[in-house]
Write an enzyme that holds these catalytic residues in place. Structure first.
Site, PDB file in Angstrom:
ATOM      1  N   CYS A  19      -2.936  -1.233   8.396  1.00 23.41           N
ATOM      2  CA  CYS A  19      -2.175  -2.483   8.252  1.00 23.41           C
ATOM      3  C   CYS A  19      -0.675  -2.329   8.552  1.00 23.41           C
ATOM      4  O   CYS A  19       0.148  -2.240   7.649  1.00 23.41           O
ATOM      5  CB  CYS A  19      -2.353  -2.962   6.829  1.00 23.41           C
ATOM      6  SG  CYS A  19      -4.029  -2.789   6.244  1.00 23.41           S
ATOM      7  N   CYS A  63     -10.906 -11.656  20.309  1.00 23.88           N
ATOM      8  CA  CYS A  63     -10.014 -10.956  19.370  1.00 23.88           C
ATOM      9  C   CYS A  63      -8.895 -10.266  20.148  1.00 23.88           C
ATOM     10  O   CYS A  63      -8.186  -9.431  19.587  1.00 23.88           O
ATOM     11  CB  CYS A  63     -10.795  -9.971  18.508  1.00 23.88           C
ATOM     12  SG  CYS A  63     -11.683  -8.756  19.463  1.00 23.88           S
ATOM     13  N   GLN A 111     -18.855  -9.883  11.830  1.00 26.22           N
ATOM     14  CA  GLN A 111     -17.433 -10.199  11.660  1.00 26.22           C
ATOM     15  C   GLN A 111     -16.924  -9.501  10.408  1.00 26.22           C
ATOM     16  O   GLN A 111     -17.556  -9.581   9.355  1.00 26.22           O
ATOM     17  CB  GLN A 111     -17.242 -11.708  11.538  1.00 26.22           C
ATOM     18  CG  GLN A 111     -17.479 -12.455  12.830  1.00 26.22           C
ATOM     19  CD  GLN A 111     -16.344 -12.298  13.835  1.00 26.22           C
ATOM     20  OE1 GLN A 111     -15.269 -11.816  13.504  1.00 26.22           O
ATOM     21  NE2 GLN A 111     -16.607 -12.679  15.064  1.00 26.22           N
ATOM     22  N   CYS A 126      -0.401   5.524   7.583  1.00 25.29           N
ATOM     23  CA  CYS A 126      -1.738   5.095   7.978  1.00 25.29           C
ATOM     24  C   CYS A 126      -1.655   4.237   9.240  1.00 25.29           C
ATOM     25  O   CYS A 126      -0.722   3.471   9.420  1.00 25.29           O
ATOM     26  CB  CYS A 126      -2.330   4.282   6.841  1.00 25.29           C
ATOM     27  SG  CYS A 126      -3.981   3.675   7.159  1.00 25.29           S
ATOM     28  N   CYS A 178       0.818  -1.215   0.000  1.00 26.36           N
ATOM     29  CA  CYS A 178       0.000   0.000   0.000  1.00 26.36           C
ATOM     30  C   CYS A 178       0.848   1.260   0.000  1.00 26.36           C
ATOM     31  O   CYS A 178       1.842   1.353   0.720  1.00 26.36           O
ATOM     32  CB  CYS A 178      -0.880  -0.041   1.251  1.00 26.36           C
ATOM     33  SG  CYS A 178      -1.893   1.406   1.456  1.00 26.36           S
ATOM     34  N   TYR A 185     -22.791 -12.474  23.970  1.00 25.83           N
ATOM     35  CA  TYR A 185     -22.315 -11.427  23.042  1.00 25.83           C
ATOM     36  C   TYR A 185     -22.637 -11.883  21.616  1.00 25.83           C
ATOM     37  O   TYR A 185     -21.757 -12.001  20.767  1.00 25.83           O
ATOM     38  CB  TYR A 185     -20.812 -11.168  23.215  1.00 25.83           C
ATOM     39  CG  TYR A 185     -20.399 -10.909  24.643  1.00 25.83           C
ATOM     40  CD1 TYR A 185     -20.426  -9.625  25.178  1.00 25.83           C
ATOM     41  CD2 TYR A 185     -19.994 -11.953  25.477  1.00 25.83           C
ATOM     42  CE1 TYR A 185     -20.058  -9.392  26.504  1.00 25.83           C
ATOM     43  CE2 TYR A 185     -19.631 -11.730  26.794  1.00 25.83           C
ATOM     44  CZ  TYR A 185     -19.662 -10.446  27.296  1.00 25.83           C
ATOM     45  OH  TYR A 185     -19.288 -10.226  28.606  1.00 25.83           O
TER      46      TYR A 185
HETATM   47  C1  LIG Z   1     -16.939  -9.562  19.134  1.00 26.26           C
HETATM   48  S1  LIG Z   1     -18.611  -9.163  18.944  1.00 26.26           S
HETATM   49  C2  LIG Z   1     -19.286 -10.781  18.772  1.00 26.26           C
HETATM   50  C3  LIG Z   1     -20.447 -10.892  17.817  1.00 26.26           C
HETATM   51  C4  LIG Z   1     -20.895 -12.265  17.387  1.00 26.26           C
HETATM   52  N1  LIG Z   1     -20.577 -13.304  18.309  1.00 26.26           N
HETATM   53  C5  LIG Z   1     -20.398 -12.594  15.993  1.00 26.26           C
HETATM   54  O1  LIG Z   1     -19.602 -13.523  15.809  1.00 26.26           O
HETATM   55  O2  LIG Z   1     -20.815 -11.892  15.036  1.00 26.26           O
HETATM   56  C6  LIG Z   1     -19.044  -8.638  20.508  1.00 26.26           C
HETATM   57  C7  LIG Z   1     -20.517  -8.284  20.686  1.00 26.26           C
HETATM   58  O3  LIG Z   1     -20.723  -7.971  22.063  1.00 26.26           O
HETATM   59  C8  LIG Z   1     -21.687  -6.954  22.176  1.00 26.26           C
HETATM   60  N2  LIG Z   1     -21.489  -6.348  23.506  1.00 26.26           N
HETATM   61  C9  LIG Z   1     -20.529  -5.470  23.888  1.00 26.26           C
HETATM   62  N3  LIG Z   1     -20.621  -5.190  25.198  1.00 26.26           N
HETATM   63  C10 LIG Z   1     -21.656  -5.928  25.670  1.00 26.26           C
HETATM   64  C11 LIG Z   1     -22.247  -6.078  26.972  1.00 26.26           C
HETATM   65  N4  LIG Z   1     -21.768  -5.414  28.017  1.00 26.26           N
HETATM   66  N5  LIG Z   1     -23.286  -6.913  27.103  1.00 26.26           N
HETATM   67  C12 LIG Z   1     -23.773  -7.606  26.039  1.00 26.26           C
HETATM   68  N6  LIG Z   1     -23.245  -7.509  24.775  1.00 26.26           N
HETATM   69  C13 LIG Z   1     -22.214  -6.674  24.600  1.00 26.26           C
HETATM   70  C14 LIG Z   1     -21.386  -6.059  20.989  1.00 26.26           C
HETATM   71  O4  LIG Z   1     -22.504  -5.284  20.641  1.00 26.26           O
HETATM   72  C15 LIG Z   1     -21.018  -7.093  19.905  1.00 26.26           C
HETATM   73  O5  LIG Z   1     -22.151  -7.454  19.157  1.00 26.26           O
END
Ligand SMILES: C[S@@+](CC[C@H](N)C(=O)[O-])C[C@H]1O[C@@H](n2cnc3c(N)ncnc32)[C@H](O)[C@@H]1O
Length: 470
Positions: free
Chosen positions: A81, A422, A296, A78, A72, A325
């Site tokens: 990456c 992550c 994702q 930036c 890039c 989550y």
């Molecule tokens: C890493 S993402 C995981 C999403 C899902 N498992 C996927 O694979 O698409 C984390 C998720 O946690 C939610 N989140 C963040 N803080 C939270 C909380 N305190 N209680 C419940 N959900 C929460 C976010 O909105 C987000 O959708």
């Protein structure tokens, strides 16, 4: 004037647990931007923290064999990456090490041998979402500074690391497939020729504020334009331009955001053209993604991630599973066919609504989704209503799980927990907090974010009680 500090002939010996190239001179730790393990270099010091110095290479005595030419034109400036100068096999090696080191140092669990890291199916144009910022304070390159005459200081691009008001104007970004670059360039050119104002973050004014582009593997595209002023005539002009120039957009949305920050979660979003969502496909399943929903960011690799979770889950058909989550319910819907029922919990109400729709869309009837902050959700009465899960899948944001969530999980004591993360540092911290009750059975790093230091990791934990019984 401050003295320029140069350190000669230092070897980069590794990558730190936070993903930075690191070396030492006279016991002083030095993080080197754009360094690669194996480099022997002279370094100019550009920053000084309590425990380390920060520098960048000014002369190479020897170049690391892990180096490759960055793809890039914006590399180095930036904030994106940052690992483009490392070959992809080397990136994977360093990411595996990063996971292993974090788990080893922090988790206090005896670790099984890690599964070999799963590299990304695609290493360029793999992202499905980018967020660009408009600014009237463009980051100027050396050539621009030296050029005489008037410079257009409008920019549409990414924040310069640690500078909240400076934006790097992007010509081409290799992260997202087209029409991403075309849309960004066309909108910037239109705004410049029409004399539309780019946002001034210090003064909190300017018409154009932010641009979000979401693409899919189904060729559906969503564009969200964020305006910093409620000038309806100009807003109409911008939106009309985009709808005429890109008539095949599936979802063209906008909002007027007059608050201080750019987040859209608490904002009303208007539809200018098409639907207010897009559809993504993962495996045989279809997913509805709204403007506020998490999804994702590397969809092809998300499929690999979900297949691994399914493999770790090893469901026999009778289990109750909690998906914590749950976002738009991707994991829950992916595994629903293999168990009795899945209960998803997520804080963003719109994502919960999408998760329910996603079940209906895929004719899945054994899921249920609930909105709320996780630390308040796993109560005794919730478990009484939904049953005690044999398996909990948890996929928290980067900061990991709240202590109350971990306490509730330990009390709930499911036979198995699959912890998807992550951020291996917070994952390891949370594992430590569960280490009296759980043992690590499998760990699987999986790369969702090529050319960055970020890495996803899956850990299968078994309850000690369950291990002793079986
Ligand atoms: C890493 S993402 C995981 C999403 C899902 N498992 C996927 O694979 O698409 C984390 C998720 O946690 C939610 N989140 C963040 N803080 C939270 C909380 N305190 N209680 C419940 N959900 C929460 C976010 O909105 C987000 O959708």
């Amino acid at each position: 004037m401050r003295k320029v500090e140069i350190i000669e002939k230092m070897e980069i010996t590794g990558i730190s647990s936070t993903g930075k190239a690191v070396g030492r001179k006279d016991n002083q730790v030095i993080f080197v931007n754009q360094g690669a393990p194996g480099d022997l270099i002279d370094i100019k010091i550009i920053g000084r923290e309590k425990k380390y110095l920060i520098g960048y290479p000014i002369f190479f005595h020897r170049k690391s064999i892990d180096r490759t030419a960055p793809l890039c034109e914006h590399f180095g400036v930036c904030g994106g990456c940052k690992w483009q100068h490392l070959s992809y096999p080397a990136q994977l090696r360093f990411k595996s090490q990063q996971v292993r080191e974090n788990l080893r140092k922090i988790s206090k669990m005896r670790l099984p041998e890690a599964e070999p890291i799963l590299g990304s199916v695609e290493t360029d144009h793999y992202r499905n979402k980018l967020e660009y910022t408009f600014s009237n304070k463009k980051w100027l390159t050396q050539e621009e500074i030296q050029k005489k005459g008037l410079i257009n200081k409008n920019a549409l691009g990414f924040h310069i690391p640690k500078m909240f008001d400076k934006i790097l104007d992007i010509n081409h970004c290799h992260l997202q497939p087209n029409p991403s670059n075309e849309i960004r360039s066309a909108l910037k050119n239109f705004a410049n020729t029409q004399d539309l104002t780019f946002y001034d973050i210090r003064k909190q004014k300017g018409l154009l504020r932010n641009l979000i582009i979401r693409t899919t593997t189904t060729q559906e595209t969503m564009v969200i334009v964020q305006f910093g002023e409620a000038d309806q005539e100009k807003i109409k002009k911008v939106m009309q331009f985009l709808s005429e120039k890109f008539p095949r957009l599936s979802s063209l949305l906008y909002l007027v955001n007059l608050k201080k920050n750019e987040t859209i979660y608490d904002q009303q979003i208007m539809t200018h053209m098409g639907k207010d969502f897009i559809i993504e496909k993962i495996g045989n399943l279809r997913f509805k993604i709204g403007p506020k929903s998490f999804f994702q960011t590397n969809p092809k690799q998300a499929y690999e991630l979900y297949k691994k979770i399914e493999e770790f889950a090893d469901l026999k058909g009778k289990e109750i599973v909690f998906d914590l989550y749950s976002g738009t319910g991707t994991i829950a819907n992916f595994i629903a066919k293999s168990c009795r029922k899945v209960i998803g919990i997520e804080s963003v109400p719109e994502a919960v609504e999408d998760a329910r729709i996603n079940s209906t869309l895929n004719k899945i009837y054994n899921t249920a989704f609930y909105a709320g902050d996780m630390k308040n959700m796993l109560s005794g009465s919730f478990i009484k209503i939904h049953g005690r899960p044999e398996l909990v899948i948890t996929d928290p944001p980067r900061m990991g799980m709240h202590q109350n969530v971990i306490n509730a999980l330990v009390q709930l004591n499911p036979e198995r927990i699959i912890y998807v993360s992550c951020n291996p540092a917070t994952q390891a911290r949370d594992m430590e907090l569960m280490s009296d009750h759980y043992v690590a059975i499998k760990t699987q790093p999986i790369d969702m974010f090529p050319h960055t230091q970020h890495i996803e990791n899956i850990v299968l934990l078994n309850s000690k009680e369950y291990v002793q019984r079986s």
